[in-house]
Design an enzyme around this catalytic site. Sequence first.
Site, PDB file in Angstrom:
ATOM      1  N   GLY A 218       0.867  -1.366   0.019  1.00 22.12           N
ATOM      2  CA  GLY A 218      -0.020  -0.099   0.049  1.00 22.12           C
ATOM      3  C   GLY A 218       0.991   1.247  -0.010  1.00 22.12           C
ATOM      4  CG  ASN A 219      -0.160   4.507  -1.602  1.00 19.82           C
ATOM      5  OD1 ASN A 219      -0.871   5.559  -1.109  1.00 19.82           O
ATOM      6  ND2 ASN A 219      -0.437   3.906  -2.804  1.00 19.82           N
ATOM      7  NE  ARG A 220       5.113   7.003   4.691  1.00 17.86           N
ATOM      8  CZ  ARG A 220       5.048   6.540   5.898  1.00 17.86           C
ATOM      9  NH1 ARG A 220       3.887   6.579   6.721  1.00 17.86           N
ATOM     10  NH2 ARG A 220       6.172   5.735   6.177  1.00 17.86           N
ATOM     11  CB  SER A 221      -2.757   7.902  -0.882  1.00 13.14           C
ATOM     12  OG  SER A 221      -3.873   8.630  -1.045  1.00 13.14           O
TER      13      SER A 221
END
Length: 415
Positions: A218-221
């Site tokens: 995943g990512n930090r968005s």
Amino acid sequence: MSESAAGDTRLAGRRVVLGVSGGIAAYKAVEICRRLVDAGVHVAPVLTADALHFVGATTFSALASEPVRMALFDTAEPIPHTRLGQTADLVVVAPATAKLLGKYAAGISDDLLSATLLATRAPVLVCPAMHTEMWEHPAVQENLATLRRRGVHVVEPEEGRLAGGDVGAGRLASPASIVEAIAAILGSRAGRRDLEGVTVLVTSGGTREAIDPVRFIGNRSSGKMGHALAHAAADRGARVVLVTTVERPVPALAEVVKVESAQEMHDAVMARMGPVDVVVMAAAVADFRPVAVAEQKIKKAGGPPRVVLEPTPDILAALGASKRPGQILVGFAAETTDVRGHATEKMLRKNVDLMVANDVSAPDAGFEVETNRALLLDPSGRVEETTLMSKLALADRIYDLVVDARAHLALDERR
Ligand code: CTP
């Protein structure tokens, strides 16, 4: 955001009821009051009895456009809450305590401020501030969710030092960002319905690419920017389609499509592209995904797994390649170095009409935070560097440029 809001056409001449409830952050409401008055706003201050434990009524009476009011029943003006509620362009409560939010959500009107909140049809902005334990309590969060569902605007508290020396989430947002949020709401309510008849598709949040049934890449968005873009488009009259990976409050009439992976987002967007006039690709789409997703949870005993990756479909590039005349594509570029260079390259490669580029290494812009600062680029070489502003205000600025671009396209078609 600039230090002063003076000269802001979204604010001058507007009427704001400034509600102050009883929290330590009430002293910051003095600064909010001053900034609004400096910007030409008519400020009517309403304090709760608890607020007087923290600030003096005289301070507000001296700074605001009319004397402080506190009483629900007043001999000079028998029912002040109806006048205050009916004549306001916006009612803002800063700080909003857990008690105030609870009363407002439950429809209880036992003092002037809570009665004014029920007596208004103007937009309402609440700015909660409280100790972390209270802020995170399900009762408070559910009350806030109820208010959001009813269309109440919220400037969430920040992380920081709290009363008594504790550190955590719950500190009132800065006066500058609250004034900016006020300006954004009043600006969008100033009759700007310039996206009426336009269908806007917004993507929001970060995609999750499964490794096994419990793990993902995943990512930090956080989806804050994407959802602000959906709200701003709806405020300006657009029909909104929101393709999102995150659960956040959505505009009342939006078509919401919940997805998880880049592939699902790609399929959802492509299936709905036909009637769409403007696409805003604010989502942080993973560039790579595991080639194979393990059917069962990968066990530690087997040693570190080898996760082989493959590219995901590039949604924006696919949209750019198949764009029909008149369609506007807005892309985002999250960068940590040479923001302008990389964003320009992406804009041209993906055939995008407007690129919003962020330096995500800055602490006050990009992922997770309430504020943003961006470079706005278009293929004609125009570059605009925004000041630090709320994500809602940045969303409005992006749509200003989208409306310009649509006007140019219409002009070109007529030639
Ligand atoms: N994007 C997309 N599909 C992908 C990857 C990105 O639609 N698979 C979109 C994003 O929503 C964003 C823009 O493309 O609007 C820029 O994304 P970014 O990942 O920064 O661009 P890349 O081309 O992947 O460049 P790089 O990873 O090399 O920085």
